[in-house]
Design an enzyme around this catalytic site. Structure first.
Site, PDB file in Angstrom:
ATOM      1  N   GLU A 295       1.972 -10.104  -3.446  1.00  0.00           N
ATOM      2  CA  GLU A 295       3.067 -11.077  -3.265  1.00  0.00           C
ATOM      3  C   GLU A 295       3.888 -11.323  -4.524  1.00  0.00           C
ATOM      4  O   GLU A 295       4.127 -12.470  -4.913  1.00  0.00           O
ATOM      5  CB  GLU A 295       2.494 -12.404  -2.734  1.00  0.00           C
ATOM      6  CG  GLU A 295       1.747 -12.251  -1.431  1.00  0.00           C
ATOM      7  CD  GLU A 295       1.076 -13.532  -0.946  1.00  0.00           C
ATOM      8  OE1 GLU A 295       1.256 -14.584  -1.585  1.00  0.00           O
ATOM      9  OE2 GLU A 295       0.357 -13.469   0.061  1.00  0.00           O
TER      10      GLU A 295
ATOM     11  N   GLU B  33      -3.181  -7.781   6.859  1.00  0.00           N
ATOM     12  CA  GLU B  33      -3.578  -9.181   7.126  1.00  0.00           C
ATOM     13  C   GLU B  33      -3.026  -9.664   8.465  1.00  0.00           C
ATOM     14  O   GLU B  33      -2.605 -10.817   8.597  1.00  0.00           O
ATOM     15  CB  GLU B  33      -3.084 -10.107   6.001  1.00  0.00           C
ATOM     16  CG  GLU B  33      -3.561  -9.723   4.622  1.00  0.00           C
ATOM     17  CD  GLU B  33      -3.187 -10.712   3.519  1.00  0.00           C
ATOM     18  OE1 GLU B  33      -2.781 -11.851   3.846  1.00  0.00           O
ATOM     19  OE2 GLU B  33      -3.297 -10.353   2.342  1.00  0.00           O
TER      20      GLU B  33
END
Ligand code: G3I
Length: 379
Positions: free
Chosen positions: A170, A285
């Site tokens: 991220e 995810e």
């Protein structure tokens, strides 16, 4: 075994399905539909994935597997790769600035080993889940030493066991005001963009066999165009500089009100462009928020399943997408229960299995997506 062979071995998937017909059922050609559906006992997402040269797995934690037999059995049956949801992050591994605690991570590695499952590492560089001491200890003067030491120690500790590592997680935030779209993180402030190169090169030395992954979210929607562009820019830069990066991890936290903006064409084009860079793509995810769906359980489960179907149809149309993990396996254990509760307070139902480990329409959607997928080459 040399590093390349070891990397291929660890990543390699076999098409030999254990005790499971590889022929499609319930979809596909008439001839295929004549095949008996596999029995629930012998069927699993792991077997369906394996039959197509894919890996399927979930984010789990060892303590839950140890304390919940039904969950543990479901994870052993359904998954052929595991990733720790929490226990390999800085906050979990680093009680103090000078020590490591691998207890929980090692426990998960042992479970994966005894189940014959692969293991992913998550995550070496992230701006969240940092220990409290980080803010008062790490600064511009020592950040490079901390980054190198952490990655060398952690990736080194698990060297040879990891299918892949989320090396950086991220790093994009297109509202940061930077032209490159990089997020304002401690690592960026202390070391600049070179911390990305540093992280990947250190990880490559520490574990030459693991597939080194950049992991990112928010890439699927019409409104994700800037995030897709910044992610491509980050990956292109790494490749141009000869930095060892092998895969993009697409998190796939999808659903919710934003799902109306799902853009399969732009998302598919994005995956194709990542592949053009010579990278593999993992869905790392996946889960489906259900807060935009009706309370009625049947309708809600069908709505969640439809999102899994649409998402995986686009992703799995690309043979370079080789691995799919959901962020949890059962609705009993999901971060969305606390992070994205429903307005009507009904328990959220974002995952393939329900609270009692029973298969839901979401399980069927994932299973059918694997069944429809083109077989990946056996490596
Ligand atoms: O286990 C402790 C418990 O003992 C304590 O009482 C409680 C008090 O807050 O905290 C518990 O730990 C929490 C842990 O989840 C286990 O539930 C941590 O506070 C909490 O910060 C942690 O959140 C995790 C979060 O990452 C930060 O590490 C979520 O479970 C996990 O799902 C989430 O995962 C992230 C991925 O790493 C990156 N992508 C997004 C994804 C979802 O946010």
């Amino acid at each position: 075994m040399d590093a390349l062979t070891r990397r291929a071995f660890l990543h390699g998937t076999t098409r030999a399905a254990v005790g499971v017909s590889v022929v499609a059922w319930g979809c596909g050609s008439e001839a295929e539909q004549e095949t008996e559906p596999p029995s629930p006992e012998s069927d699993s997402l792991a077997a369906r994935a394996r039959a197509r040269g894919l890996l399927y797995g979930a984010a789990v934690e060892a303590d839950r597997l140890s304390s919940d037999g039904a969950f543990s059995a479901a994870v052993a049956r359904e998954c052929n790769i595991l990733v720790p949801e929490v226990s390999m992050k800085w906050a979990a591994l680093r009680p103090t600035a000078s020590s490591y605690d691998f207890t929980r991570g090692d426990a998960l590695a042992a479970i994966a080993r005894s189940n014959g499952q692969r293991l992913r590492g998550h995550t070496l560089v992230w701006h969240q889940a940092l220990p409290a001491w980080f803010a008062t200890t790490v600064d511009a003067g020592n950040a490079e030493r901390f980054l190198r030491e952490h990655i060398a120690s952690v990736a080194g500790h698990y060297a040879g066991q990891m299918h892949s590592w989320d090396v950086v997680n991220e790093a994009i935030d297109t509202s940061s005001g930077r032209a490159d779209g990089l997020r304002d993180t401690p690592w960026l402030r202390f070391l600049g963009p070179r911390h990305l190169d540093l992280a990947f090169t250190t990880a490559a030395t520490a574990d030459p066999a693991a597939l080194l992954t950049y992991n990112e979210y928010g890439l699927e929607l019409t409104s994700s165009a800037a995030r897709r562009q910044a992610t491509l820019g980050l990956l292109t830069g790494l490749k141009d500089r000869g930095v060892p990066v092998h895969a993009l991890g697409i998190q796939g936290h999808v659903g919710g009100a934003a799902w109306s903006q799902f853009d399969p064409v732009a998302f598919g084009d994005f995956v194709d462009r990542v592949v053009t860079l010579g990278l593999k793509v993992f869905i790392t995810e996946l889960d489906v928020r259900d807060d935009h769906l009706p309370g009625d359980q049947t309708q809600r489960d069908q709505g969640v399943a439809a999102i899994y179907k649409a998402y995986l149809e686009t992703a799995l149309a690309r043979p370079q997408v080789t691995t799919v993990l959901t962020w949890g396996l059962s609705d009993k254990y999901t971060w969305l229960a606390s992070q994205s509760p429903r307005g009507d307070k009904l328990p959220v139902r974002p995952l393939p299995l329900d609270n009692a480990m029973q298969r839901k329409p979401a399980w069927q959607a994932v299973a059918e997506a694997f069944q429809r997928a083109v077989a990946r080459p056996t490596s």
